[in-house]
Design a protein around this motif. Structure first.
Motif, short mmCIF file in Angstrom:
data_model
loop_
_atom_site.label_atom_id
_atom_site.label_comp_id
_atom_site.label_asym_id
_atom_site.label_seq_id
_atom_site.Cartn_x
_atom_site.Cartn_y
_atom_site.Cartn_z
N SER A 129 -16.07 -22.84 -42.85
CA SER A 129 -16.69 -24.02 -43.46
C SER A 129 -17.39 -24.91 -42.43
O SER A 129 -18.33 -25.63 -42.77
CB SER A 129 -15.64 -24.85 -44.20
OG SER A 129 -14.85 -24.03 -45.04
N ILE A 131 -19.22 -23.86 -39.96
CA ILE A 131 -20.57 -23.29 -39.87
C ILE A 131 -21.41 -23.77 -41.05
O ILE A 131 -22.56 -24.21 -40.90
CB ILE A 131 -20.52 -21.75 -39.84
CG1 ILE A 131 -19.91 -21.25 -38.52
CG2 ILE A 131 -21.92 -21.16 -40.06
CD1 ILE A 131 -19.73 -19.75 -38.43
N ASP A 132 -20.80 -23.73 -42.25
CA ASP A 132 -21.56 -24.12 -43.45
C ASP A 132 -21.97 -25.59 -43.39
O ASP A 132 -23.11 -25.94 -43.72
CB ASP A 132 -20.71 -23.86 -44.70
CG ASP A 132 -20.40 -22.38 -44.89
OD1 ASP A 132 -19.42 -22.07 -45.59
OD2 ASP A 132 -21.12 -21.54 -44.32
N PRO A 151 -19.91 -16.27 -37.53
CA PRO A 151 -20.33 -16.18 -38.93
C PRO A 151 -20.24 -14.78 -39.53
O PRO A 151 -20.49 -13.78 -38.81
CB PRO A 151 -21.80 -16.59 -38.87
CG PRO A 151 -22.25 -16.11 -37.51
CD PRO A 151 -21.07 -16.32 -36.61
N GLU A 155 -22.74 -16.53 -43.87
CA GLU A 155 -22.72 -17.74 -43.04
C GLU A 155 -23.84 -17.69 -42.01
O GLU A 155 -24.45 -18.72 -41.70
CB GLU A 155 -21.35 -17.88 -42.35
CG GLU A 155 -20.23 -18.22 -43.31
CD GLU A 155 -18.85 -17.85 -42.80
OE1 GLU A 155 -17.86 -18.32 -43.39
OE2 GLU A 155 -18.75 -17.06 -41.82
N ARG A 158 -27.01 -18.71 -43.59
CA ARG A 158 -27.08 -20.18 -43.74
C ARG A 158 -27.44 -20.85 -42.42
O ARG A 158 -28.25 -21.76 -42.36
CB ARG A 158 -25.73 -20.72 -44.23
CG ARG A 158 -25.34 -20.26 -45.63
CD ARG A 158 -23.93 -20.72 -46.01
NE ARG A 158 -23.50 -20.16 -47.29
CZ ARG A 158 -22.29 -19.66 -47.52
NH1 ARG A 158 -21.36 -19.66 -46.53
NH2 ARG A 158 -21.98 -19.15 -48.70
#
Ligand SMILES: NC(=O)C1=CN([C@@H]2O[C@H](COP(=O)(O)OP(=O)(O)OC[C@H]3O[C@@H](n4cnc5c(N)ncnc54)[C@H](O)[C@@H]3O)[C@@H](O)[C@H]2O)[C@@H](O)CC1
Ligand SMILES: Nc1ncnc2c1ncn2[C@@H]1O[C@H](COP(=O)(O)OP(=O)(O)O)[C@@H](O)[C@H]1O
Ligand SMILES: [Mg+2]
Length: 278
Positions: A129, A131-132, A151, A155, A158
């Motif tokens: 999360s 990374i997100d 990732p 990910e 994103r």
């Protein structure tokens, strides 16, 4: 592209010196696990302890503390808002942020505390999360050159903006060159790269396709950096050991449960260090 093989991983997992103490093997702080994803924090912390980290502290939601102690008495614990956390982060050798972090306001606040505190020569592992959140906020910088991004393909799409279908090594290298540190592009196989050099992983398989495999990898990477130092080769060796432990489990089990993978780490690392000692 280079390959991370058993013999190269064995060169990293050195035998321990007789006159050693836990302070030599890394102070690791893991910032993970909101009220819904406590398992991610437990899996990351379990892997860090079982892969040999000297001291592990987990900053996680209070609701997870009893479960964590029940499974992993070796780890110390605090909450994201604990007054001790800024000092713990400042004194850590390695910080992991992201497994099961979620997307709450509290998650954003604790991620920013980590980014504001962790500086070179400390190492920072950014996963899940975290990374997100950073991708959504177009935050691509951290406070330390010793960063490891971990990732999976979605990910990475994103964070890098590269569609999954277009995530070639060349495209990922170009994107990694714009980020601090190294990127573990998790997949089948995983490729660990730093914008210039890339290591293709030679172990692992589909038995790893289960929730928690990536959380577990963050703990292993943290333990490896804490014991063997920060470098592309050390991170790629951690990736190899994670997958090789899963291969050991998969010889007799259909799914390589992340907790079983962690349980296999001490034996595998002993085998590697003995082969290194010969
Ligand atoms: N027990 C726990 O507490 C667990 C917590 N987790 C945490 O849950 C949060 C969300 O992570 P998730 O990865 O589950 O959610 P994401 O939404 O980031 O990714 C899940 C989805 O991404 C897609 N995806 C992933 N890899 C792909 C690939 N190679 N090719 C194509 N599509 C792909 C799939 O549609 C998958 O359902 C993270 O913070 C993670 O750490 C997970 O690790 C699962 C276990
Ligand atoms: N088919 C596969 N072959 C090799 N490795 C795999 C395979 N499927 C999953 N993995 C590994 O499992 C891990 C999955 O990471 P991730 O999706 O972040 O898991 P998590 O559920 O813990 O977030 C990665 O290290 C990935 O390389
Ligand atoms: Mg993950």
């Amino acid at each position: 592209m280079d390959e991370m093989t058993r013999s190269r991983a064995a060169n990293v997992v050195r035998p321990r010196t007789t006159r050693s103490h836990k302070g030599m093997y890394g102070r690791v702080v893991i910032v993970a696990g909101d009220e819904h994803f406590g398992g991610a924090a437990i899996m990351s912390a379990t892997a860090a302890v079982y892969a040999g980290a000297g001291l592990v502290t987990v900053a996680t939601a209070a609701v997870n503390h009893a479960a964590l102690h029940a499974r992993l008495p070796e780890a110390m614990v605090c909450t994201w808002t604990d007054a001790m956390l800024p000092q713990l982060l400042a004194q850590a050798d390695v910080v992991v942020v992201g497994p099961g972090l979620g997307d709450s306001a509290a998650a954003h606040v604790v991620l920013q505390l980590v980014l504001d505190t962790v500086r070179t020569p400390q190492s920072l592992i950014v996963d899940g999360s975290a990374i997100d959140i950073m991708a959504a906020g177009h935050q691509h910088q951290t406070g330390t050159a010793q960063t490891v991004w971990t990732p999976h393909a979605m990910e990475w799409q994103r964070l890098s903006g590269i569609a999954i279908a277009n995530q070639t090594v060349a495209a990922s290298q170009a994107a990694a060159a714009e980020l601090p540190g190294v990127v573990v592009c998790k997949g089948a196989p995983t490729v660990t790269l730093d914008g210039h050099v890339a290591f293709r992983n030679t172990s692992g398989g589909p038995a790893m396709a289960t929730g928690g495999s990536g959380d577990t990898l963050t703990g292993i990477i943290a333990a490896f950096i804490g014991q063997f130092g920060y470098s592309l080769a050390v991170v790629a060796a951690a990736v190899w050991v994670h997958s090789a432990a899963a291969d050991m489990v998969a010889r007799s089990q259909y799914v390589a449960l992340p907790t079983a993978v962690s349980a296999a780490l001490p034996t595998l690392m002993a085998q590697l260090s003995h082969s290194n000692a010969e």
